[in-house]
Motif scaffolding. Structure first.
Motif, PDB file in Angstrom:
ATOM      1  N   LYS A 272      -9.459   8.428  -1.933  1.00 19.69           N
ATOM      2  CA  LYS A 272      -9.160   9.244  -0.741  1.00 19.69           C
ATOM      3  C   LYS A 272      -7.741   9.000  -0.260  1.00 19.69           C
ATOM      4  O   LYS A 272      -7.046   9.939   0.164  1.00 19.69           O
ATOM      5  CB  LYS A 272     -10.158   8.923   0.361  1.00 19.69           C
ATOM      6  N   ALA A 273      -7.280   7.754  -0.314  1.00 22.80           N
ATOM      7  CA  ALA A 273      -5.920   7.435   0.134  1.00 22.80           C
ATOM      8  C   ALA A 273      -4.872   7.999  -0.823  1.00 22.80           C
ATOM      9  O   ALA A 273      -3.778   8.408  -0.399  1.00 22.80           O
ATOM     10  CB  ALA A 273      -5.758   5.927   0.256  1.00 22.80           C
ATOM     11  N   LEU A 274      -5.183   8.036  -2.116  1.00 21.83           N
ATOM     12  CA  LEU A 274      -4.214   8.492  -3.111  1.00 21.83           C
ATOM     13  C   LEU A 274      -4.123  10.014  -3.196  1.00 21.83           C
ATOM     14  O   LEU A 274      -3.045  10.556  -3.501  1.00 21.83           O
ATOM     15  CB  LEU A 274      -4.585   7.944  -4.493  1.00 21.83           C
ATOM     16  N   ALA A 275      -5.218  10.704  -2.944  1.00 21.31           N
ATOM     17  CA  ALA A 275      -5.291  12.149  -3.194  1.00 21.31           C
ATOM     18  C   ALA A 275      -4.146  12.950  -2.566  1.00 21.31           C
ATOM     19  O   ALA A 275      -3.552  13.810  -3.239  1.00 21.31           O
ATOM     20  CB  ALA A 275      -6.643  12.687  -2.728  1.00 21.31           C
ATOM     21  N   PRO A 276      -3.771  12.732  -1.287  1.00 19.83           N
ATOM     22  CA  PRO A 276      -2.688  13.553  -0.704  1.00 19.83           C
ATOM     23  C   PRO A 276      -1.345  13.386  -1.403  1.00 19.83           C
ATOM     24  O   PRO A 276      -0.506  14.294  -1.364  1.00 19.83           O
ATOM     25  CB  PRO A 276      -2.619  13.051   0.749  1.00 19.83           C
ATOM     26  N   LEU A 277      -1.128  12.246  -2.048  1.00 16.76           N
ATOM     27  CA  LEU A 277       0.173  11.983  -2.680  1.00 16.76           C
ATOM     28  C   LEU A 277       0.425  12.864  -3.902  1.00 16.76           C
ATOM     29  O   LEU A 277       1.575  13.022  -4.323  1.00 16.76           O
ATOM     30  CB  LEU A 277       0.279  10.510  -3.066  1.00 16.76           C
ATOM     31  N   TYR A 278      -0.634  13.438  -4.469  1.00 17.65           N
ATOM     32  CA  TYR A 278      -0.444  14.326  -5.619  1.00 17.65           C
ATOM     33  C   TYR A 278       0.366  15.571  -5.255  1.00 17.65           C
ATOM     34  O   TYR A 278       0.869  16.271  -6.149  1.00 17.65           O
ATOM     35  CB  TYR A 278      -1.795  14.746  -6.207  1.00 17.65           C
TER      36      TYR A 278
ATOM     37  N   GLY B 294       0.795  -1.217   0.000  1.00 16.00           N
ATOM     38  CA  GLY B 294       0.000   0.000   0.000  1.00 16.00           C
ATOM     39  C   GLY B 294       0.831   1.273   0.000  1.00 16.00           C
ATOM     40  O   GLY B 294       1.843   1.387  -0.683  1.00 16.00           O
ATOM     41  N   ILE B 295       0.392   2.265   0.793  1.00 15.51           N
ATOM     42  CA  ILE B 295       1.074   3.557   0.865  1.00 15.51           C
ATOM     43  C   ILE B 295       2.516   3.392   1.321  1.00 15.51           C
ATOM     44  O   ILE B 295       3.415   4.099   0.851  1.00 15.51           O
ATOM     45  CB  ILE B 295       0.326   4.512   1.808  1.00 15.51           C
TER      46      ILE B 295
ATOM     47  N   LYS C  90     -11.145   8.539  -8.777  1.00 23.98           N
ATOM     48  CA  LYS C  90      -9.712   8.523  -9.076  1.00 23.98           C
ATOM     49  C   LYS C  90      -9.413   9.300 -10.355  1.00 23.98           C
ATOM     50  O   LYS C  90      -8.440  10.063 -10.425  1.00 23.98           O
ATOM     51  CB  LYS C  90      -9.211   7.084  -9.214  1.00 23.98           C
ATOM     52  N   LEU C  91     -10.235   9.113 -11.368  1.00 16.37           N
ATOM     53  CA  LEU C  91     -10.033   9.807 -12.636  1.00 16.37           C
ATOM     54  C   LEU C  91     -10.191  11.318 -12.471  1.00 16.37           C
ATOM     55  O   LEU C  91      -9.379  12.099 -12.982  1.00 16.37           O
ATOM     56  CB  LEU C  91     -11.014   9.285 -13.686  1.00 16.37           C
ATOM     57  N   ILE C  92     -11.211  11.735 -11.734  1.00 17.10           N
ATOM     58  CA  ILE C  92     -11.456  13.167 -11.548  1.00 17.10           C
ATOM     59  C   ILE C  92     -10.326  13.812 -10.749  1.00 17.10           C
ATOM     60  O   ILE C  92      -9.875  14.922 -11.070  1.00 17.10           O
ATOM     61  CB  ILE C  92     -12.816  13.391 -10.871  1.00 17.10           C
ATOM     62  N   ASP C  93      -9.846  13.131  -9.714  1.00 16.04           N
ATOM     63  CA  ASP C  93      -8.724  13.673  -8.942  1.00 16.04           C
ATOM     64  C   ASP C  93      -7.516  13.917  -9.842  1.00 16.04           C
ATOM     65  O   ASP C  93      -6.824  14.941  -9.715  1.00 16.04           O
ATOM     66  CB  ASP C  93      -8.337  12.709  -7.815  1.00 16.04           C
TER      67      ASP C  93
ATOM     68  N   SER D 269      -3.405   3.070  -9.981  1.00 15.63           N
ATOM     69  CA  SER D 269      -4.857   3.248 -10.102  1.00 15.63           C
ATOM     70  C   SER D 269      -5.632   2.035  -9.633  1.00 15.63           C
ATOM     71  O   SER D 269      -6.831   2.140  -9.344  1.00 15.63           O
ATOM     72  CB  SER D 269      -5.221   3.515 -11.566  1.00 15.63           C
ATOM     73  N   SER D 270      -4.963   0.898  -9.586  1.00 15.26           N
ATOM     74  CA  SER D 270      -5.683  -0.355  -9.355  1.00 15.26           C
ATOM     75  C   SER D 270      -4.990  -1.176  -8.279  1.00 15.26           C
ATOM     76  O   SER D 270      -4.193  -2.070  -8.561  1.00 15.26           O
ATOM     77  CB  SER D 270      -5.776  -1.159 -10.662  1.00 15.26           C
ATOM     78  N   VAL D 271      -5.269  -0.813  -7.039  1.00 14.74           N
ATOM     79  CA  VAL D 271      -4.772  -1.573  -5.887  1.00 14.74           C
ATOM     80  C   VAL D 271      -5.988  -1.891  -5.015  1.00 14.74           C
ATOM     81  O   VAL D 271      -6.460  -1.034  -4.297  1.00 14.74           O
ATOM     82  CB  VAL D 271      -3.723  -0.771  -5.085  1.00 14.74           C
TER      83      VAL D 271
END
Length: 580
Positions: free
Chosen positions: A153-159, A112-113, A186-189, A136-138
């Motif tokens: 939600k988990a991925l968003a801060p990493l941007y 994961g993260i 995910k796509l919109i983020d 994108s796919s985990v």
């Protein structure tokens, strides 16, 4: 850039101050116009600031060599080389790669993260700019068990990280097609980022599928295997990534599609390439040399791994030798042969005659966090759990196609004993098993595989895309159990066994995917594996690589997960036996 730095750059560009480094007597590849030009190249603070006539504190005589922008591999998985980012850099930088776009979804599917953080931290301070696409796919699909789940939600801060460029290869086509809320998030983020970038994974998709992907702002694909597929993607405005890795080798099929009108939408990438292949053949520089050999214009081939890749990913300071660009470049002795003499990163020499320079690397390697170790959690299982019932005379069999991730859907009549499948070396029908290894759930998927060509023994590996469960293939159950235990004992890796003997075992203790040793350690281990493979016999040049993709249920046609045999084209589980 600070005010004083910009002022100095301008003064050097105007000739008022000497440059840090000036390169003279070389031919410069102008990737913007597709030509060779002459002139001194001025470098200041790691950036190109001028082409013309310059004086410098240091002068490098190129002696008639060609000066090429640093190469960019637009899509790769570092984990596939089974080494840390530092060792990966030492393997590819001497081959001219100064920028890499990596997708860490292999380690993310295990940890994961924590896995993504490891890849980011372990790649700091290297003479290779490693950018990442967020997985994108985990999990990769909802049809198997992996080690983590990463929602939007988990991925968003990493941007917010400066080396995160966008959303990695979207392989869950059904979720895109059906407008799954989680996938849409995910796509919109990704679309809301300053330079939106979303990679595709369009294996086997028809024109409608490509329309759907592009509508979802998915702009690249590296899964083309035919010229027609390539044309469909280019016609609709996708970037075509022509892949040449250790297993998937698509250049010969796709290169004829490239012409002077569409070449600027084409990239060369490696995707998955083993360390021994990287050191022996090279990275995308191999693609350049091979494309030139096959008749592609040399500067066009160079554009595909420089400017094209940089523009695809919005890297505005990469991909060219021009004022304002990063001073990443190569000295090449002959543009037609593309023989790399030296590699420069930010104006500093980091490799010479195929060897990395030690002082270009950190003095201390990044320490692996404990959460990435001891990730192989397997319960004890017996030969009874490896029995595959065969109530019918015909069965679905996974057929390996060498140098391809696609498999055949073979229908055949396998041998049986007392109602159970019996492997046959004469028919090249072996037993295949996938054992869930993240939560010790005891889930085991069983199938039959054709094309591995073992004469005896078994193979075991925790490198099994993309969930990276334990995959086993063998002639007999005892060998399979022996290989499985060997891998478990070392915390993940590859093993070859014959009966109760372990012939070779390569430890990969970091997430069951990556060695914590040196490049020499890994290559020595791979050599031991190769010798063991010769003992058990195989018809494949790299059976472990082929084995690792038999578990990926997003590439046609049949694949095996811990949940059972999966028909990728039908997107459903199917029985091994066929109803009569």
């Amino acid at each position: 850039m600070e005010r004083h730095q910009l002022q100095r750059h301008i003064h050097v560009a105007s000739g008022k101050e000497p440059a840090d480094l000036v390169i003279k007597n070389g031919q410069l590849v102008d990737v913007f116009n597709g030509q060779l030009i002459s002139g001194d190249i001025a470098i200041c603070n790691g950036s190109f600031v001028g082409i013309g006539s310059y004086e410098g504190k240091e002068v490098l005589d190129a002696k008639g060599m060609t000066i090429v922008p640093g190469l960019i591999d637009g899509h790769a998985h570092i984990e596939s080389a089974m080494v840390t980012p530092e060792i990966f850099a030492k393997a590819v930088v001497p081959h001219g790669v100064t920028t890499l776009i990596a997708d860490p979804h292999e380690i993310a599917n295990v940890a994961g993260i924590d896995g993504i953080d490891y890849m980011l931290n372990a790649s700091e301070g290297l003479p290779l700019d490693i950018y990442y696409m967020l997985p994108s796919s985990v999990p990769a699909t909802p049809w198997e068990k992996n080690g983590a789940q990463l929602d939007a939600k988990a991925l968003a801060p990493l941007y917010q990280h400066p080396r995160i460029l966008g959303l990695g290869e979207v392989m869950d086509y059904p979720s895109v097609r059906d407008g799954s809320p989680e996938m849409i998030d995910k796509l919109i983020d990704a679309m809301h980022q300053p330079i939106p970038q979303i990679d595709g994974h369009a294996a086997g998709l028809d024109e409608t599928g490509i329309n759907i992907y592009l509508t979802a702002h998915i702009r690249t694909d590296h899964e083309c295997v035919t010229a027609d597929e390539a044309r469909t993607r280019l016609e609709r405005g996708m970037y075509l990534m022509i892949r040449e890795g250790s297993v998937a080798k698509n250049m010969n099929a796709l290169l004829p599609v490239v012409n002077e009108r569409n070449a600027r939408r084409c990239l060369f990438v490696t995707d998955d390439k083993h360390l021994d292949d990287l050191e022996a053949e090279g990275s995308v520089n191999y693609c350049v040399k091979e494309a030139i050999r096959q008749g592609l214009d040399p500067i066009t081939a160079i554009q595909m791994v420089t400017l094209n890749a940089a523009e695809c990913f919005g890297l505005r300071k990469k991909g060219a030798i021009a004022p304002g660009y990063d001073a990443d470049f190569l000295l090449v002795d002959g543009i037609d042969t593309f023989a790399i003499e030296r590699v420069f990163k930010s104006g500093k020499c980091v490799a010479h005659q195929g060897q990395p320079l030690k002082d270009a690397y950190p003095t201390h390697s990044y320490k692996t966090p404990p959460s990435l170790l001891q990730t192989v959690r397997l319960p004890e299982f017996t030969s009874e759990q490896l029995q595959l019932p065969m109530k019918n005379s015909q069965a679905r069999v996974i057929g390996i196609i060498e140098d391809s991730l696609v498999t055949d859907h073979v229908i055949t009549s396998p041998p049986t004993i007392k109602g159970y499948f019996q492997p046959s070396t004469t028919q090249d029908l072996l037993k295949l098993a996938v054992v869930e290894r993240h939560q010790a759930s005891g889930r085991i998927g069983l199938a039959i595989v054709k094309g591995l060509g073992l004469n005896k023994g078994a193979l075991a590996s925790t490198v099994a895309h993309d969930s990276h469960n334990l995959v086993l293939a063998g002639v007999d159950d005892l060998s399979m159990l022996t290989a499985a235990r060997a891998v478990k004992e070392v915390g993940g890796g590859l093993a070859v066994a014959d009966g109760d003997r372990v012939l070779a075992c390569l430890p990969l203790p970091i997430a069951g995917l990556i060695s914590n040793g040196s490049a020499k350690d890994l290559l020595t281990g791979l050599d031991t594996i190769t010798k063991a493979l010769e003992e058990v016999g195989t018809t494949l040049s790299n059976p472990f690589l082929s084995l690792s993709f038999l578990t990926l249920p997003v590439i046609p046609r049949l694949k095996l997960t811990d949940g059972g045999l999966f028909d990728v084209e039908a997107f459903r589980f199917v029985d091994v036996g066929i109803d009569e």
